[in-house]
Design a protein around this motif. Structure first.
Motif, mmCIF file in Angstrom:
data_model
loop_
_atom_site.group_PDB
_atom_site.id
_atom_site.type_symbol
_atom_site.label_atom_id
_atom_site.label_comp_id
_atom_site.label_asym_id
_atom_site.label_seq_id
_atom_site.Cartn_x
_atom_site.Cartn_y
_atom_site.Cartn_z
ATOM 1 N N ALA A 185 -1.056 2.812 -8.757
ATOM 2 C CA ALA A 185 -1.121 1.735 -7.760
ATOM 3 C C ALA A 185 -0.465 2.199 -6.466
ATOM 4 O O ALA A 185 0.748 2.110 -6.299
ATOM 5 N N ASP A 186 -1.275 2.722 -5.562
ATOM 6 C CA ASP A 186 -0.785 3.204 -4.273
ATOM 7 C C ASP A 186 -1.153 2.219 -3.170
ATOM 8 O O ASP A 186 -2.059 1.395 -3.318
ATOM 9 N N GLY A 187 -0.449 2.308 -2.067
ATOM 10 C CA GLY A 187 -0.748 1.487 -0.910
ATOM 11 C C GLY A 187 -0.892 2.338 0.345
ATOM 12 O O GLY A 187 -0.609 3.534 0.330
ATOM 13 N N PHE A 188 -1.344 1.737 1.423
ATOM 14 C CA PHE A 188 -1.458 2.464 2.687
ATOM 15 C C PHE A 188 -1.223 1.518 3.852
ATOM 16 O O PHE A 188 -1.410 0.302 3.744
ATOM 17 N N SER A 290 -2.247 6.947 12.990
ATOM 18 C CA SER A 290 -1.172 7.391 12.103
ATOM 19 C C SER A 290 -1.259 6.543 10.840
ATOM 20 O O SER A 290 -1.687 5.389 10.890
ATOM 21 N N PHE A 291 -0.919 7.144 9.715
ATOM 22 C CA PHE A 291 -0.943 6.339 8.499
ATOM 23 C C PHE A 291 0.151 6.776 7.547
ATOM 24 O O PHE A 291 0.592 7.928 7.549
ATOM 25 N N ARG A 292 0.609 5.807 6.764
ATOM 26 C CA ARG A 292 1.592 6.058 5.715
ATOM 27 C C ARG A 292 0.941 5.791 4.368
ATOM 28 O O ARG A 292 0.314 4.748 4.173
ATOM 29 N N TRP A 293 1.074 6.734 3.474
ATOM 30 C CA TRP A 293 0.608 6.562 2.101
ATOM 31 C C TRP A 293 1.797 6.098 1.265
ATOM 32 O O TRP A 293 2.817 6.772 1.203
ATOM 33 N N LEU A 294 1.678 4.930 0.687
ATOM 34 C CA LEU A 294 2.790 4.336 -0.054
ATOM 35 C C LEU A 294 2.598 4.630 -1.532
ATOM 36 O O LEU A 294 1.854 3.949 -2.246
ATOM 37 N N GLN A 295 3.265 5.697 -1.985
ATOM 38 C CA GLN A 295 3.069 6.179 -3.348
ATOM 39 C C GLN A 295 3.654 5.197 -4.355
ATOM 40 O O GLN A 295 4.844 4.894 -4.336
ATOM 41 N N GLY A 296 2.806 4.699 -5.256
ATOM 42 C CA GLY A 296 3.245 3.803 -6.309
ATOM 43 C C GLY A 296 3.342 4.520 -7.638
ATOM 44 O O GLY A 296 3.344 5.752 -7.698
#
Length: 389
Positions: A185-188, A290-296
Motif C-alpha cells: 500500500a503505497d501513496g504519492f 516534483s513528486f514524493r513516493w510514500l512507501q507503505g
C-alpha cells in the motif's frame, strides 16, 4: 465440513464479549493507545500472564505464555488502534470518544488474542515452547510493526501468526492461502508548477490544470500497458487540488492517491513508470513536476508451510477453510514477514459492512472461534518446531 459451533452462553465467550465491548467503547487512535494498553496489561496480569518488560513500547505491549520447559518461541499478533471515524452503529456499547471508532475491528482482534492467551495459559505446562503475544499499536499508520521490530521482540522467534476479520465471510469460516494475501500500500503526492494568468489569456500561462488532467488519464496506462493481465495493480488518483477563482489560471496543481500491488517486481515497475509519466507529461506542457513516493507496507505474503499447518488445525477444530481472494488493502503485518516466516488469515465475522464504514460491526460469535483457532495453532506449531530442532 460442518462449521464450528459457538455457544453465546459459554462463560469464556461472555468474557471475550465483555472485553471486546469495553475496547469498542474506548477507542484510541494510532500512537495514542495508552488506556487500551493499560486495559490489556491489567487483563493479562489478572490471568497471571507475564508482561515482557524488556521490549519497551510507548503504547502496545508484549507478553508471553509457556517456556516452562524451554523450547522454541513463536508469536501471535493483534493490532489495537482505532480510526478517526464517527460511529453510526447505534450499539449500546458504541464509542464514547467522539470522532473515534473501532471501524476496522481491531477491538475484535485484541479480544481474540487475549482469549487465545487465556486458553494457552490453562495449558501452559504442556506447551513445547513459548508463545509471544504481540499487542501492536499504530497499524492504521503502518508504523506499529516496525516499532515492535525495533524492540527486538522478533529475535529468536520461529514464526509469527496474525489475522484480520473479514465481514463478507460467515462466522465459522477461515480464509487461508499461501503466497500473496494483501497488497503493498503505497501513496504519492505530485506537484505541478506552471505559470498563472487571466483565464481569458491562456497563451500567457503554463496551465497546470490541463497538465494535471492529462496526467490523471496517463497514469491509468500504467496498469493497462505496463502490468501484465496476469498480474495485478491499482493506481488511483484520489485528490486533485488547484485554483482559487473561476477566471484565474493557477500556478500550481496538486495530486495525490494510492498504488496497490501484490508483487515486489510489479511494485518496482509501477513506481518507475509513475515517475517517467509524471516527468514526461509535465514536460509536454512546459510545467515543472516534483513528486514524493510514500512507501507503505509491502505485500502480505504467507509462508506455504505455515499456511498448510494452519489449514490442518482449522479443519480439525471444525472451521470451514476456503481460499480467499487477495485483498487490495494493506497491512503492516507484512513487515514482520520480511524478518521471519509469517502467516496471516482472514477470520469470518458475518459483518454488515466493509472495513472503515461508520456502521461497521462484527458477529461476536467469532471471538471464541478465533481464540480457539490461534491457541490450537500455537500448541501444534510449537510441537512441530520443537521436533525439528
Amino acid at each position: 465440513m460442518t462449521a464450528i459451533h459457538v455457544s453465546k452462553e459459554s462463560r469464556f465467550q461472555q468474557k471475550l464479549v465483555a472485553i471486546r465491548r469495553h475496547l469498542h467503547q474506548y477507542p484510541e487512535l494510532s500512537h495514542e493507545e495508552f488506556e487500551t494498553t493499560a486495559f490489556i496489561r491489567s487483563t493479562l496480569k489478572a490471568a497471571d500472564i507475564r508482561i515482557v518488560s524488556e521490549f519497551k513500547l510507548e503504547t502496545g505491549l508484549i507478553a508471553e505464555v509457556g517456556g516452562l520447559h524451554g523450547g522454541p518461541t513463536l508469536a501471535l499478533r493483534a493490532d489495537i488502534d482505532a480510526l478517526p471515524i464517527q460511529e453510526e452503529t447505534g450499539l449500546s456499547f458504541a464509542s464514547k470518544h467522539g470522532g473515534k471508532m473501532h471501524a476496522c475491528g481491531h477491538d475484535f482482534h485484541t479480544a481474540a488474542l487475549i482469549g487465545a492467551a487465556l486458553l494457552l495459559k490453562e495449558r501452559e505446562h504442556e506447551l513445547a515452547g513459548s508463545v509471544r503475544l504481540v499487542f501492536q499499536p499504530a497499524e492504521e499508520k503502518a508504523a506499529g510493526a516496525n516499532k515492535v521490530i525495533k524492540t527486538g521482540a522478533l529475535e529468536g522467534v520461529k514464526a509469527i501468526y496474525g489475522m484480520h476479520n473479514k465481514p463478507d465471510l460467515p462466522v465459522g469460516t477461515i480464509g487461508i492461502r499461501s503466497g500473496p494475501l494483501m497488497a503493498a500500500a503505497d501513496g504519492f503526492l505530485v506537484e505541478l508548477e506552471g505559470i498563472g494568468s487571466h483565464a481569458a489569456v491562456p497563451e500567457a500561462s503554463v496551465d497546470p490544470v490541463v497538465a494535471a488532467a492529462y496526467l490523471v488519464t496517463a497514469l491509468q496506462s500504467i496498469v493497462s500497458r505496463s502490468v501484465s493481465p496476469l498480474e495485478s495493480a491499482v493506481v488511483s488518483v484520489t485528490r486533485l487540488h488547484t485554483g482559487t477563482a473561476w477566471n484565474i489560471i493557477p500556478e500550481k496543481a496538486i495530486l495525490d492517491g494510492t498504488v496497490r500491488t501484490f508483487d515486489n517486481d510489479v511494485r518496482t515497475r509501477v513506481k518507475q513508470r509513475f515517475g517517467d509519466i509524471v516527468t514526461g507529461v509535465a514536460a509536454a506542457f512546459g510545467a515543472q513536476a516534483s513528486f514524493r513516493w510514500l512507501q507503505g507496507p509491502p505485500p502480505v505474503h504467507n509462508d506455504a508451510a505455515l499456511a498448510e499447518a494452519a489449514a490442518k488445525v482449522a479443519e480439525r477444530i471444525g472451521l470451514e477453510v476456503m481460499a480467499p481472494k487477495p485483498s487490495p488493502a494493506g497491512e503492516d503485518f507484512a513487515f514482520y514477514q520480511q524478518q521471519i516466516p509469517g502467516f496471516f488469515a482472514f477470520i469470518g465475522t458475518s459483518g454488515p459492512h466493509e472495513w472503515h464504514h461508520p456502521a461497521f460491526d462484527i458477529d461476536e460469535r467469532a471471538l471464541s472461534v478465533s481464540a480457539l483457532f490461534f491457541a490450537e495453532l500455537a500448541v501444534d506449531e510449537l510441537k512441530r518446531f520443537a521436533a525439528e530442532r
